[in-house]
Design a protein around this motif. Structure first.
Motif, short mmCIF file in Angstrom:
data_model
loop_
_atom_site.label_atom_id
_atom_site.label_comp_id
_atom_site.label_asym_id
_atom_site.label_seq_id
_atom_site.Cartn_x
_atom_site.Cartn_y
_atom_site.Cartn_z
N ARG A 644 23.10 34.45 20.14
CA ARG A 644 22.91 35.69 19.79
C ARG A 644 23.26 36.20 18.66
O ARG A 644 24.47 35.43 18.12
N GLN A 645 22.83 37.16 18.15
CA GLN A 645 23.13 37.57 16.86
C GLN A 645 24.77 38.13 16.89
O GLN A 645 25.06 38.85 17.69
N ILE A 701 23.29 35.10 12.17
CA ILE A 701 23.00 36.52 11.65
C ILE A 701 21.46 36.83 11.99
O ILE A 701 20.89 38.11 12.07
N GLU A 702 20.58 35.90 12.25
CA GLU A 702 19.00 36.08 12.69
C GLU A 702 18.57 34.76 13.60
O GLU A 702 18.76 33.86 13.26
N VAL A 703 17.95 35.07 14.60
CA VAL A 703 17.22 34.10 15.29
C VAL A 703 15.68 34.30 15.55
O VAL A 703 15.50 35.22 16.14
N ASN A 704 14.89 33.53 15.18
CA ASN A 704 13.69 33.80 15.52
C ASN A 704 13.22 32.55 16.42
O ASN A 704 12.77 31.26 15.94
N ARG A 709 13.70 29.44 14.08
CA ARG A 709 14.55 29.68 12.71
C ARG A 709 15.74 30.18 13.14
O ARG A 709 15.73 31.33 13.77
N ASN A 711 19.14 31.67 11.27
CA ASN A 711 20.09 31.82 9.95
C ASN A 711 21.66 32.24 10.15
O ASN A 711 21.86 33.14 11.10
#
Length: 742
Positions: A644-645, A701-704, A709, A711
């Motif tokens: 989670r972000q 900070i970011e999840v794709n 991916r 970050n």
């Protein structure tokens, strides 16, 4: 010809005697690690990096000199070698510039210019060149060209004659070294690389999306960007181009070539210049600029790989302790092996902790039974598929027990390569590939260096575009790195594998094999001197290797240190002067530091060696690698979907590139900490602030999940203790000169 030693002295900013001595030692067969460690007086304490740069540059310049001789001989045979040309060739320091000078004289296939010469048009070209001077009266080119019209020579008319002469002039312009060098430098300084994704690839359908409409100045392109663009081009996805101001190049050539202002001469030369550039210069020089950037990018990428590999090889060992190795799997189960404190294979089991409750209980019982029977102190779990789930299973199995052991997730990159290798087959011919992999995982935890040397460095997974760079150069650099690490740590002569011994200074593969065979037949080495009884292990090999080989519990305490046998008499004198037993000398470090070292200086042993000896005696047999630590992955975070972000997690740096660092946070997919998210200060080189194997804290900070991916940020989390890299003071050779004399 150039004086290579003087050039090295100037470029490396060191003294001539240092260069002379280092090159002399190398010519006598001394290895780089030996020179750096045991011949400091000879080199003025030059470190491995300076010595390696020196030897590589010496090789480059030596090859350059050989090429010059070939070129000079070739031009002289043609009767075209002038004093001015000879001087230019002899003073040249770059291979590219040397080839520029040779280009007009280099034997070549038939060109438009050579065909024109065959037709007898060279005198017409000479006439035009002679009249390309300011202040001369105008001439009738048509009338002059008419003299060369010949049906026999296939010169149909004056137009064809002038075209042939123009071809000769165009080639001469295109082969002028000065012009080629200026254009190459202009493209490097003011050119721009551009890329586009081919029309057949829809937006968002490739990994090269950021290069769909992309441009960057040639001088500013990052190494990883250049390699990515070239890969995209080779895969047929990208069109890579080099844009430049063609008018500026043509104007430069015109201003340097054309002197006459008479219209007929001026127009002919303008046409020849444009033809010479577009047909004969443009593509080759663009290729040279691209190649230059490719070589630069290769070098930068290899440097990153070298740095990562060094950090991985020098990762802290958990120690020589009985170990369980687990190669995780879901459907096929986990391969479990037990190895003893020396890494010797003891037993193998296959467990299925992820199939059912009964199988899970049976697997737990198998592990606990092995721990008890073999006094297990370490458990190594591969970090591949099912790694986190297996880690949780082991945690569950150990719950409510009082076993004092360490459980670690181990990076298993390259383990499958080792399993199928000739080395593994020789070591475990009767074992299945998957069992060999589990053994490798266990041994990696015990001693990363000893196990990883068995694997091709390219397969360890710490590179950046390693398959796109010059493979020959990569192989050499990585082998140099492995050699450096092995000799830095030192090798236990009685446990080292043949592969590990091969990297020891002065030991070839055949000699390493002889050492192992001798050890198997005669038992453990008791003394370094015993090496002289090994077939093909002569006095020269002993000189180069002995200081890097260790013998625990041998007959001489010094055999377990980096003190070279040639200096044992110095230590014996230390002990005598301090009135202590040689075996106890390591326990009186405070007394060692009171010794007046000048008293022990000889013609061959100076203060640098004496300081090294004191340092070794203070901690005999110590391992120079860092203290072992392991990361703790967050419970309940096993897959990318669990992220989670904003989550703050602990992880391990697995790879470093020019654009950031990859961190394993226990979800089967490493996350990227972009260079801009590494620290709260500007980071130019990520390797200066993080290391492979380092335990760090990160924030998601970011999840794709679709593109897999992740970050991450390190600068948004406290507790990483990142320090701004210090600017080192320049090496002052005058200090050394004053200390050792010139």
């Amino acid at each position: 010809m150039i004086e290579i030693n003087k050039i090295l002295t100037s470029e490396l900013k060191i003294q001539a005697w240092q260069v002379d001595n280092a090159l002399q030692l190398k010519s006598e067969g001394a290895t780089l690690p030996f020179i750096a460690r045991y011949r400091k007086e000879k080199t003025g304490e030059l470190d491995e990096n300076v010595l390696r740069d020196m030897f590589e540059r010496f090789e480059y310049l030596s090859e350059l000199e050989e090429r010059k001789k070939t070129i000079l001989d070739s031009i002289e045979e043609q009767g075209k070698l002038t004093d001015e040309l000879r001087q230019k060739i002899e003073q040249c320091l770059k291979k590219t510039e040397l080839e520029d000078l040779y280009l007009p004289y280099k034997p070549k296939k038939r060109t438009k210019a050579t065909i024109a010469k065959e037709k007898g048009l060279e005198p017409l070209a000479d006439f035009i060149k002679e009249n390309n001077k300011s202040g001369l009266a105008p001439v009738d080119l048509e009338a002059e060209a008419n003299k060369y019209v010949s049906e026999e020579k296939e010169v149909a008319d004056t137009k064809a004659a002038l075209k042939g002469a123009s071809d000769i002039i165009a080639e001469e312009i295109a082969e002028t070294a000065e012009y080629r060098q200026w254009i190459r430098a202009f493209m490097q300084k003011d050119g721009t690389f551009t890329s586009k994704i081919k029309d057949e690839f829809e937006e968002g359908s490739t990994k090269y999306e950021m290069y769909r409409e992309f441009e960057v100045p040639v001088k500013d392109i990052a190494s990883h960007t250049m390699l990515a663009l070239r890969r995209g081009e080779s895969e047929g996805v990208l069109v890579l181009d080099l844009k430049y101001d063609e008018d500026k190049i043509l104007n430069y050539l015109a201003s340097n070539v054309i002197e006459s202002m008479h219209e007929n001469i001026y127009d002919l030369y303008n046409a020849a210049i444009k033809d010479g550039f577009i047909r004969l210069m443009k593509h080759s020089i663009i290729g040279e600029v691209r190649l230059d950037k490719k070589v630069y990018s290769d070098d930068e990428s290899i440097k990153v790989f070298e740095s990562n590999l060094r950090q991985m090889l020098l990762a802290a060992p958990a120690g020589l302790k009985p170990t369980i190795g687990l190669d995780p799997g879901f459907r096929t189960g986990c391969k479990m092996v037990v190895v003893d404190a020396t890494g010797k294979f003891i037993k193998y089991d296959q467990i299925f902790p992820h199939n059912s409750a009964n199988e899970r209980a049976r697997a737990a019982a198998t592990i606990l039974d092995a721990i008890t029977k073999h006094n297990i102190e370490l458990i190594a779990i591969g970090n591949g598929t099912a790694g986190r789930e297996t880690d949780q299973f082991v945690q569950e199995a150990l719950k409510d027990t009082d076993y004092n052991l360490v459980k670690v997730m181990v990076n298993e990159a390259g383990a499958s390569i080792y399993s199928a290798s000739k080395v593994a087959n020789e070591e475990f011919p009767e074992l299945d590939l998957t069992v060999r992999g589990a053994i490798s995982i266990a041994r990696r935890l015990q001693d990363p260096l000893a196990e990883l040397v068995k694997i091709d460095p390219k397969s360890i997974g710490v590179g950046q575009y390693q398959h796109d760079v010059d493979q020959r150069n990569l192989k050499k650099k990585l082998e140099d790195t492995v050699e450096s690490c092995v000799n830095f740590v030192g090798v236990d002569l009685n446990t080292a594998s043949k592969e590990l011994l091969t990297y020891v200074s002065g030991i070839s593969a055949s000699v390493a094999k002889s050492i192992v065979e001798y050890r198997n037949e005669n038992g453990m080495f008791k003394s370094r001197k015993d090496l002289l009884s090994v077939p093909r292990f002569g006095k020269k090999a002993f000189e180069q290797a002995a200081g890097f080989l260790r013998i625990r519990d041998g007959v001489d305490i010094l055999d377990n240190t980096a003190v070279h046998p040639e200096s044992y008499h110095i230590v014996q004198q230390f002990a005598k002067d301090l009135d202590v037993n040689l075996a106890e000398i390591g326990k009186v470090s405070e007394k060692l530091n009171t010794l007046d070292l000048k008293k022990y200086i000889t013609d061959t042993i100076g203060e640098p060696t004496l300081r090294d000896i004191i340092s070794e005696l203070e901690k005999p047999g110590r391992d120079p690698r860092a203290e072992f630590k392991s990361a703790k992955f967050a419970e309940g975070v096993n897959e990318i979907k669990d992220l989670r972000q904003g989550m703050e997690l602990e992880g391990v740096v697995t790879n470093i590139t020019n654009f950031g660092a990859f961190v394993d946070i226990g979800v089967h997919q490493d996350g990227l900490v972009h260079i801009s998210e590494l620290a709260n200060f500007f980071v130019k080189d990520p390797t200066k602030v993080v290391k492979v194997g380092q335990i760090v804290k990160v924030k998601v900070i970011e999840v794709n999940e679709k593109l897999k991916r992740i970050n991450l940020s390190m600068k948004q989390v406290g507790g990483n203790n990142l320090k701004k890299p210090e600017v080192k003071k320049q090496f002052n050779v005058n200090d050394l000169k004053a200390r050792f004399g010139s």
